[in-house]
Design a protein around this motif. Structure first.
Motif, PDB file in Angstrom:
ATOM      1  N   PHE A 204      39.110  34.370 -55.131  1.00 53.78           N
ATOM      2  CA  PHE A 204      40.586  34.393 -55.287  1.00 53.78           C
ATOM      3  C   PHE A 204      41.117  35.777 -56.016  1.00 53.78           C
ATOM      4  O   PHE A 204      42.237  36.201 -55.676  1.00 53.78           O
ATOM      5  CB  PHE A 204      40.658  33.047 -56.294  1.00 53.78           C
ATOM      6  N   ASN A 205      40.103  36.126 -57.114  1.00 48.23           N
ATOM      7  CA  ASN A 205      40.346  37.376 -57.919  1.00 48.23           C
ATOM      8  C   ASN A 205      40.677  38.396 -56.884  1.00 48.23           C
ATOM      9  O   ASN A 205      41.706  39.575 -57.097  1.00 48.23           O
ATOM     10  CB  ASN A 205      39.647  37.720 -58.727  1.00 48.23           C
ATOM     11  N   ALA A 206      39.833  38.575 -55.701  1.00 49.76           N
ATOM     12  CA  ALA A 206      39.650  39.730 -54.996  1.00 49.76           C
ATOM     13  C   ALA A 206      41.087  39.886 -53.998  1.00 49.76           C
ATOM     14  O   ALA A 206      41.686  40.827 -53.778  1.00 49.76           O
ATOM     15  CB  ALA A 206      38.571  39.740 -54.139  1.00 49.76           C
ATOM     16  N   VAL A 218      43.854  36.870 -63.269  1.00 50.99           N
ATOM     17  CA  VAL A 218      43.924  35.650 -62.889  1.00 50.99           C
ATOM     18  C   VAL A 218      42.631  34.843 -63.040  1.00 50.99           C
ATOM     19  O   VAL A 218      41.580  35.409 -62.769  1.00 50.99           O
ATOM     20  CB  VAL A 218      44.568  35.612 -61.474  1.00 50.99           C
ATOM     21  N   ASP A 219      42.728  33.668 -63.291  1.00 48.98           N
ATOM     22  CA  ASP A 219      41.437  32.791 -63.326  1.00 48.98           C
ATOM     23  C   ASP A 219      41.869  31.319 -63.013  1.00 48.98           C
ATOM     24  O   ASP A 219      43.147  30.860 -62.983  1.00 48.98           O
ATOM     25  CB  ASP A 219      40.961  32.789 -64.705  1.00 48.98           C
ATOM     26  N   LEU A 220      40.583  30.491 -62.714  1.00 44.67           N
ATOM     27  CA  LEU A 220      40.876  28.961 -62.559  1.00 44.67           C
ATOM     28  C   LEU A 220      39.808  28.516 -63.453  1.00 44.67           C
ATOM     29  O   LEU A 220      38.641  28.857 -63.385  1.00 44.67           O
ATOM     30  CB  LEU A 220      40.463  28.950 -61.231  1.00 44.67           C
ATOM     31  N   ARG A 221      40.252  27.310 -64.066  1.00 49.60           N
ATOM     32  CA  ARG A 221      39.320  26.617 -64.928  1.00 49.60           C
ATOM     33  C   ARG A 221      39.330  25.028 -64.503  1.00 49.60           C
ATOM     34  O   ARG A 221      40.549  24.550 -64.595  1.00 49.60           O
ATOM     35  CB  ARG A 221      39.745  26.690 -66.620  1.00 49.60           C
ATOM     36  N   LEU A 257      42.577  21.190 -62.454  1.00 54.18           N
ATOM     37  CA  LEU A 257      42.374  22.796 -62.234  1.00 54.18           C
ATOM     38  C   LEU A 257      43.497  23.638 -63.046  1.00 54.18           C
ATOM     39  O   LEU A 257      44.893  23.593 -62.554  1.00 54.18           O
ATOM     40  CB  LEU A 257      42.357  23.003 -60.625  1.00 54.18           C
ATOM     41  N   GLU A 258      43.048  23.981 -64.086  1.00 55.97           N
ATOM     42  CA  GLU A 258      44.048  24.937 -64.981  1.00 55.97           C
ATOM     43  C   GLU A 258      44.012  26.521 -64.096  1.00 55.97           C
ATOM     44  O   GLU A 258      43.081  27.221 -63.915  1.00 55.97           O
ATOM     45  CB  GLU A 258      43.450  25.274 -66.185  1.00 55.97           C
TER      46      GLU A 258
END
Length: 365
Positions: A204-206, A218-221, A257-258
């Protein structure tokens, strides 16, 4: 995997259509409300046995008719696959693969991997946690049959427990049986989702940084009540409270999913452009993840993708999806001139169609 032919009868506003597709890019243009999105939704239905926008089956059949049919002919690793779906008023939906009916619809999930990017995706950010869980479940279920089985069994036990709660039951032994099932299947669901998110975030970051040239992070938690706990114990502790609420307040069905932008929730901190870029990167990462885990290249559906995007981001996205990593692509837009400009950037084979009042007309390029 490529969709060669599609036949539709009475799907939403499409009365009848038979279309042959390009193996690379297929573009549909027409005014809003003419049926472009419904055409993509029919393709989506053949992959997932349901509508992308969760339209109930009884509302899919075109008004005044009793039968809806969708049939797709696919080129699948050198062999032909025929998928047939029929919806009849008051009857169970029918799905067939090469003329053989499935005993369970879940057996079909994963055969035809597909990713759809549409304006409705904004609900992933603005909507409730159920939208984000559905996003995770959709990705994992297409390439992990044990996960899909565990999810189905968990939801069955959850439904039965909720029935007991609504009926104010005090049958302790029955609660214990259902809570044990939820514990077993819920743990597998939790662990698989957590592992998937860990693998997914770098992809996702890429993609986000390929589309967006600004130095944003960006991030997912993944957030779960089960982390570090036994669900069986949590359910037992909350049983009396749940009986008062008449539903199960704890479990994998409450996970979230944050979605983060520069360490803040994007729904609070993101602009319209950032939100759209975020969602497109999510879906392109979904495509790459499925391709890496599966046996065939997913189909990509782009519904009204380029609305409200600046020219630079459009060019970046076209450059990405035009690469050898992507297979067959379906695009909708309201403006043929805009589509022609987009297609001129690809240099790839494509087919062009006009959609008007539910009729699909191929055009000479």
């Amino acid at each position: 995997m490529k969709l060669k032919k599609l036949a539709i009868l009475n799907y939403k506003n499409i009365e009848q259509a038979e279309v042959e597709f390009s193996p690379k890019i297929n573009c549909f243009f027409g005014n809003n409300g003419m049926g472009k999105t419904n055409l993509l939704d029919a393709i989506y239905y053949l992959s997932f046995t349901k509508s992308h926008v969760s339209t109930p089956d009884n509302q899919i059949i075109k008004n005044g008719n009793n039968l809806c049919v969708i049939q797709g002919i696919y080129n699948y690793s050198g062999r032909e696959e025929e998928i047939f779906c029929a919806l009849r008023v008051g009857q169970r939906k029918q799905f067939k693969r090469n003329k053989k009916e499935y005993e369970k619809l879940s057996e079909h999930i994963g055969l035809l991997p597909l990713v759809m990017i549409s304006p409705a995706d904004v609900e992933l950010i603005r909507g409730g946690s159920d939208e984000r869980r559905r996003f995770l479940d959709l990705i994992i279920s297409q390439q992990d049959k044990p996960y899909l089985h565990a999810l189905i069994q968990y939801n069955k036990a959850l439904y039965q427990r909720n029935v007991l709660l609504k009926n104010q039951s005090h049958d302790q032994s029955l609660f214990e049986v259902l809570e044990m099932q939820m514990d077993i299947y819920g743990q597998l669901v939790y662990e698989t989702r957590k592992r998937m998110v860990e693998d997914f975030v770098p992809i996702f970051n890429a993609y986000y940084h390929k589309i967006c040239t600004f130095p944003e992070e960006v991030d997912l938690r993944y957030v779960s009540q089960i982390e570090g706990e036994r669900l069986k114990d949590l359910l037992e502790e909350s049983r009396e409270r749940d009986r008062m609420l008449s539903y199960t307040s704890t479990g994998a069905h409450k996970d979230d999913l944050e979605m983060l932008l520069n360490t803040s929730l994007i729904r609070k901190a993101g602009s319209q452009g950032q939100t759209k870029t975020y969602l497109i990167a999510l879906k392109l990462a979904q495509f790459a993840f499925l391709k890496s885990k599966g046996n065939t290249t997913p189909v990509l559906l782009l519904d009204d993708l380029f609305d409200k995007l600046d020219a630079n981001r459009v060019q970046q996205i076209i450059s990405l999806v035009n690469s050898h990593e992507f297979g067959q692509i379906f695009i909708t837009d309201t403006n043929r001139k805009y589509l022609d400009e987009i297609l001129s950037l690809t240099g790839n084979e494509y087919s062009l169609f006009k959609v008007d009042q539910g009729e699909v007309q191929p055009l000479t390029i």
